[in-house]
Design an enzyme around this catalytic site. Structure first.
Site, PDB file in Angstrom:
ATOM      1  N   LYS A  80      -3.621  11.485  11.058  1.00 57.16           N
ATOM      2  CA  LYS A  80      -2.492  10.898  10.342  1.00 57.16           C
ATOM      3  C   LYS A  80      -1.473  12.003  10.092  1.00 57.16           C
ATOM      4  CE  LYS A  80      -1.480   8.155   6.155  1.00 57.16           C
ATOM      5  NZ  LYS A  80      -2.051   7.565   4.918  1.00 57.16           N
ATOM      6  N   SER A 155      -1.164   2.688   4.384  1.00 59.17           N
ATOM      7  CA  SER A 155      -0.214   3.499   5.109  1.00 59.17           C
ATOM      8  C   SER A 155      -0.765   4.125   6.381  1.00 59.17           C
ATOM      9  CB  SER A 155       0.301   4.603   4.193  1.00 59.17           C
ATOM     10  OG  SER A 155      -0.754   5.474   3.806  1.00 59.17           O
ATOM     11  N   SER A 179      -5.113   2.975   1.534  1.00 53.49           N
ATOM     12  CA  SER A 179      -4.491   3.247   2.833  1.00 53.49           C
ATOM     13  C   SER A 179      -5.418   3.532   3.992  1.00 53.49           C
ATOM     14  CB  SER A 179      -3.496   4.389   2.693  1.00 53.49           C
ATOM     15  OG  SER A 179      -2.284   3.883   2.195  1.00 53.49           O
TER      16      SER A 179
HETATM   17  N1  GLN Z   1      -0.324   0.507  -0.641  1.00 50.60           N
HETATM   18  C1  GLN Z   1      -0.480   1.498  -1.661  1.00 50.60           C
HETATM   19  C2  GLN Z   1       0.866   2.138  -1.947  1.00 50.60           C
HETATM   20  O1  GLN Z   1       1.808   1.728  -1.385  1.00 50.60           O
HETATM   21  C3  GLN Z   1      -1.494   2.531  -1.256  1.00 50.60           C
HETATM   22  C4  GLN Z   1      -0.974   3.594  -0.368  1.00 50.60           C
HETATM   23  C5  GLN Z   1      -1.983   4.655  -0.065  1.00 50.60           C
HETATM   24  O2  GLN Z   1      -3.182   4.487  -0.283  1.00 50.60           O
HETATM   25  N2  GLN Z   1      -1.491   5.778   0.420  1.00 50.60           N
HETATM   26  O3  GLN Z   1       0.975   3.022  -2.722  1.00 50.60           O
END
Ligand code: GLN
Length: 497
Positions: A80, A155, A179
């Protein structure tokens, strides 16, 4: 080996084929790089390092020839783009870091490199990992190989889609509020977010430091175990790193439970089903798939018990106060002075900061910086941030009460299957609400997994979420592995791939 066989190899299988000299790493890497190039339209990769990957593959083959071994030696991986890498650019999905090169590797990257993994490149993600669909990437969305009109989740969307589309057997991801688990669920792959502190955050671009945790997306629990073992462990460079001896998760996963028999490997395991994870509003197909997977776990000997996590709904406001608060502080470092984007025209220093940040950050990141700055500001701190911290503790305590009557917790990962790109319009709250089932474990710092559980509406994948107590990664992996021994949901390939 024929081409289809090559791309279908998981981590463990690829490791065995390399060890038996049925395959070379250069051969496997060359094949996967060609797949990456051919599937450009999925938007998974932000950077592909062909030359570096082929060099690393040749080196891995050399090491094998000289008698070295190891399950990951010569097996391709991709990271990532939140993990910094010394030999490739790192963007965090943001214009702010376009063209940035780190002088060092993140600990997770360095450890997988040391284990001999071949890094193919950097994967698309929501900007600074803020989002749930990879639609917030400054470099365009990633797409779901099960239906390219849909998001792969986020994400870590590029990480999930690249594994699903057979470009690479495993990828790294990060999980702050879901994420890893949510994109794994949306894209039909297996993902694990370990206990907070298990993987070093050193070199992982910070979003919300008290929640950020690295993990793996792969095709099976066994493959997740192999990578997690290599990338985890104490790191003095991360002040919140858990000081524990190295863990052999793949071996631990195979240690039979005390009451196990060959047909009932999960005998004696109590799986708690929080009633708040099965609301009437849950998408019917998600509920059916999750119930189906739970039925299989029951057949394997597990007992399902009803439990309650009464503050599940509150995890949304709590997370969306704490995470932006920490983000507003962490993102203060992007000032155009030391690294990253700098506005080309400005009047004075303040104007340079202002223009740099206005140009470099996308709308969701700006929204979070504003929310975070607000909740931390004088006069509002007690009303928001302090209250959220108190509730966070209560949410963690609720889990501990629950773990007195069960060993693991299970439920859906998300209330629906993957949505269409653009479908959520400009209402960020819709996406925030969909995080409801992943946020509680994140706030408590507990380990969680998403395990493929079949397909729902429009043939889109559904994931079963498993949540364990602190440091019970092995318990999660053992349960997922037992399920994957008797079902083949995790082996489903998106049509056309
Ligand atoms: N969807 C969550 C957010 O937008 C989690 C994102 C994540 O785990 N990086 O913050």
């Amino acid at each position: 080996m024929n081409a289809a066989a090559l791309q279908d190899l998981g981590v463990a299988e690829a490791g065995r084929a390399l060890a038996d000299k049925r395959l070379s790493s250069v051969e496997l890497t060359t094949h996967l790089l060609a797949r990456v190039a051919a599937q450009h339209e999925l938007g998974c990769f932000l950077h592909v390092d062909e030359a570096g990957a082929l060099q690393a593959a040749a080196r891995a083959d050399e090491r094998r020839r000289s008698g070295e071994g190891g399950p990951l030696l010569g097996v391709p991986v991709a990271h990532k783009d939140i993990f910094v890498t010394a030999d490739e650019p790192t963007t965090a999905g943001s214009k702010m870091l376009d063209g940035y090169r780190s002088p060092f590797d993140a600990t997770v990257v360095a450890r997988l490199r040391a284990a001999g993994m071949v890094n193919l490149g950097k994967l698309n993600c929501d900007e600074f990992a803020m989002g749930s669909g990879t639609e917030n990437s400054a470099f365009g969305p990633a797409r779901n190989p099960w239906d390219r009109r849909r998001v792969p989740g986020g994400s870590s969307g590029g990480s999930a889609a690249a594994v699903a589309a057979r470009m690479v057997p495993a990828t790294t991801g990060t999980d702050t509020g879901g994420s890893i688990r949510q994109p794994a669920s949306f894209s039909g792959v297996t993902g694990i977010k370990p206990t907070y502190g298990v993987c070093s955050r050193y070199g992982m671009i910070a979003f919300a430091s008290s929640l950020d945790q690295a993990g793996v997306l792969a095709r099976s629990a066994e493959d997740c175990a192999l990578l997690l073992a290599a990338m985890s462990g104490f790191d003095p460079r991360d002040a919140t790193s858990a000081d524990r001896p190295p863990q052999d998760y793949a071996a631990q996963m195979r240690v039979p439970r005390p009451d196990a028999s060959s047909s009932r490997p999960l005998a004696g395991l109590r799986i708690g089903l929080p009633r708040e994870f099965f609301p009437a509003t849950l998408d019917g197909d998600v509920a059916t798939a999750v119930r189906g997977a739970l039925g299989e776990l029951e057949k394997l000997g597990a007992a399902l018990v009803d439990v309650s996590l009464p503050r599940t709904e509150l995890s949304i406001p709590v997370y969306y106060i704490i995470a932006p608060a920490e983000a507003s502080s962490n993102l203060g470092r992007y000032d155009g002075v030391r690294y990253g984007h700098r506005a080309s025209r400005f009047d004075d220093l303040l104007d340079m900061y202002r223009k740099t940040r206005a140009e470099g950050f996308g709308p969701e990141v700006k929204r979070r910086i504003m929310i975070g700055t607000y909740v931390l500001s004088h006069g509002y701190y007690d009303a928001y941030y302090l209250q959220a911290q108190k509730l966070r503790r209560m949410i963690a305590d609720d889990f501990q009460a629950t773990f007195r009557v069960c060993d693991l917790i299970a439920g859906p990962v998300a209330p629906s299957v993957a949505w269409r790109i653009g479908e959520q319009g400009d209402d960020p709250v819709k996406a925030y609400l969909a995080d409801i089932f992943t946020l509680p474990a994140s706030l408590a710092g507990l380990p969680g997994m998403s395990v493929p559980a079949g397909h729902g509406q429009h043939g889109m994948p559904v994931g079963l979420q498993l949540i364990g107590n602190y440091f019970d990664e092995a318990g999660l992996l053992r349960t997922a592995h037992a399920l994957q021994q008797v079902t083949d949901w995790h082996l489903a390939v998106p049509p056309g791939y």
